[in-house]
Design a protein around this motif. Sequence first.
Motif, mmCIF file in Angstrom:
data_model
loop_
_atom_site.group_PDB
_atom_site.id
_atom_site.type_symbol
_atom_site.label_atom_id
_atom_site.label_comp_id
_atom_site.label_asym_id
_atom_site.label_seq_id
_atom_site.Cartn_x
_atom_site.Cartn_y
_atom_site.Cartn_z
ATOM 1 N N GLY A 82 0.812 -1.200 0.000
ATOM 2 C CA GLY A 82 0.000 0.000 0.000
ATOM 3 C C GLY A 82 0.845 1.249 0.000
ATOM 4 O O GLY A 82 2.042 1.204 -0.276
ATOM 5 N N LEU A 83 0.196 2.349 0.319
ATOM 6 C CA LEU A 83 0.841 3.654 0.367
ATOM 7 C C LEU A 83 1.071 4.047 1.819
ATOM 8 O O LEU A 83 0.148 3.978 2.639
ATOM 9 C CB LEU A 83 -0.036 4.699 -0.326
ATOM 10 C CG LEU A 83 0.418 6.146 -0.247
ATOM 11 C CD1 LEU A 83 1.752 6.333 -0.968
ATOM 12 C CD2 LEU A 83 -0.656 7.073 -0.833
ATOM 13 N N VAL A 84 2.298 4.453 2.118
ATOM 14 C CA VAL A 84 2.636 4.844 3.478
ATOM 15 C C VAL A 84 3.607 6.017 3.423
ATOM 16 O O VAL A 84 4.364 6.154 2.460
ATOM 17 C CB VAL A 84 3.236 3.648 4.249
ATOM 18 C CG1 VAL A 84 4.558 3.202 3.632
ATOM 19 C CG2 VAL A 84 3.399 3.964 5.731
ATOM 20 N N GLN A 85 3.576 6.838 4.434
ATOM 21 C CA GLN A 85 4.515 7.957 4.493
ATOM 22 C C GLN A 85 5.881 7.476 4.972
ATOM 23 O O GLN A 85 5.990 6.463 5.674
ATOM 24 C CB GLN A 85 3.993 9.039 5.435
ATOM 25 C CG GLN A 85 2.795 9.799 4.894
ATOM 26 C CD GLN A 85 2.430 10.983 5.779
ATOM 27 O OE1 GLN A 85 2.698 10.982 6.971
ATOM 28 N NE2 GLN A 85 1.801 11.977 5.182
ATOM 29 N N ALA A 86 6.888 8.221 4.605
ATOM 30 C CA ALA A 86 8.238 7.906 5.060
ATOM 31 C C ALA A 86 8.265 7.837 6.583
ATOM 32 O O ALA A 86 7.663 8.663 7.270
ATOM 33 C CB ALA A 86 9.225 8.947 4.553
ATOM 34 N N GLY A 87 8.967 6.822 7.090
ATOM 35 C CA GLY A 87 9.018 6.598 8.514
ATOM 36 C C GLY A 87 7.964 5.645 9.027
ATOM 37 O O GLY A 87 8.024 5.204 10.183
ATOM 38 N N GLY A 88 7.010 5.330 8.183
ATOM 39 C CA GLY A 88 5.938 4.436 8.581
ATOM 40 C C GLY A 88 6.302 2.976 8.424
ATOM 41 O O GLY A 88 7.449 2.627 8.110
ATOM 42 N N SER A 89 5.310 2.121 8.636
ATOM 43 C CA SER A 89 5.525 0.679 8.612
ATOM 44 C C SER A 89 4.474 -0.007 7.763
ATOM 45 O O SER A 89 3.349 0.481 7.620
ATOM 46 C CB SER A 89 5.461 0.105 10.030
ATOM 47 O OG SER A 89 6.452 0.654 10.874
ATOM 48 N N LEU A 90 4.870 -1.145 7.216
ATOM 49 C CA LEU A 90 3.950 -2.035 6.527
ATOM 50 C C LEU A 90 4.327 -3.460 6.854
ATOM 51 O O LEU A 90 5.506 -3.766 7.085
ATOM 52 C CB LEU A 90 4.002 -1.834 5.008
ATOM 53 C CG LEU A 90 3.271 -0.639 4.408
ATOM 54 C CD1 LEU A 90 3.556 -0.556 2.907
ATOM 55 C CD2 LEU A 90 1.783 -0.711 4.652
ATOM 56 N N ARG A 91 3.335 -4.323 6.806
ATOM 57 C CA ARG A 91 3.573 -5.744 7.055
ATOM 58 C C ARG A 91 3.064 -6.525 5.855
ATOM 59 O O ARG A 91 1.865 -6.556 5.596
ATOM 60 C CB ARG A 91 2.848 -6.186 8.324
ATOM 61 C CG ARG A 91 3.135 -7.604 8.769
ATOM 62 C CD ARG A 91 2.384 -7.901 10.074
ATOM 63 N NE ARG A 91 2.610 -9.235 10.578
ATOM 64 C CZ ARG A 91 3.612 -9.566 11.380
ATOM 65 N NH1 ARG A 91 4.474 -8.650 11.768
ATOM 66 N NH2 ARG A 91 3.738 -10.815 11.811
ATOM 67 N N LEU A 92 3.979 -7.120 5.136
ATOM 68 C CA LEU A 92 3.626 -7.917 3.972
ATOM 69 C C LEU A 92 3.463 -9.377 4.376
ATOM 70 O O LEU A 92 4.226 -9.888 5.196
ATOM 71 C CB LEU A 92 4.697 -7.808 2.893
ATOM 72 C CG LEU A 92 5.050 -6.405 2.409
ATOM 73 C CD1 LEU A 92 6.068 -6.497 1.269
ATOM 74 C CD2 LEU A 92 3.839 -5.628 1.992
ATOM 75 N N SER A 93 2.489 -10.011 3.773
ATOM 76 C CA SER A 93 2.270 -11.432 4.022
ATOM 77 C C SER A 93 2.329 -12.201 2.716
ATOM 78 O O SER A 93 1.987 -11.678 1.658
ATOM 79 C CB SER A 93 0.904 -11.651 4.684
ATOM 80 O OG SER A 93 0.867 -11.095 5.973
#
Length: 125
Positions: free
Chosen positions: A10-21
């Motif tokens: 997805g779309l996230v701002q710099a410094g953020g987090s994502l969790r891919l599965s």
Amino acid sequence: QVQLVESGGGLVQAGGSLRLSCAASGRALSSSTMAWFRQTPGKERQFVAAITWRGRSTYYADSAKGRFTISRDDAKNTGTLQMNSLKPEDTAVYYCAADWLGSGTDYSQMRYRYWGQGTQVTVSS
């Protein structure tokens, strides 16, 4: 036939987090090395991280060390890539791979039997 399906991009701002599965179906992959790669337009697919069977060893690209964590849940036949402190340069399509075909332990090579279709990660500045 084994299928790998990625999710969580997805779309996230710099410094953020994502969790891919990465969900695998068709065969248990508990004895297989799983990995994540990423690719941007016009560039070769790059290694991000790998995890060996039963999670005994993990490997990371320099760009991922300290920010990304690869894990697996063999009971659920899934792999995960937790990405923290994301940077705009992390923007890419992320691919899950499984079942290492190589003879050594250089899991950064693209020698995997199974690949997912990819999930887009976009990091805005």
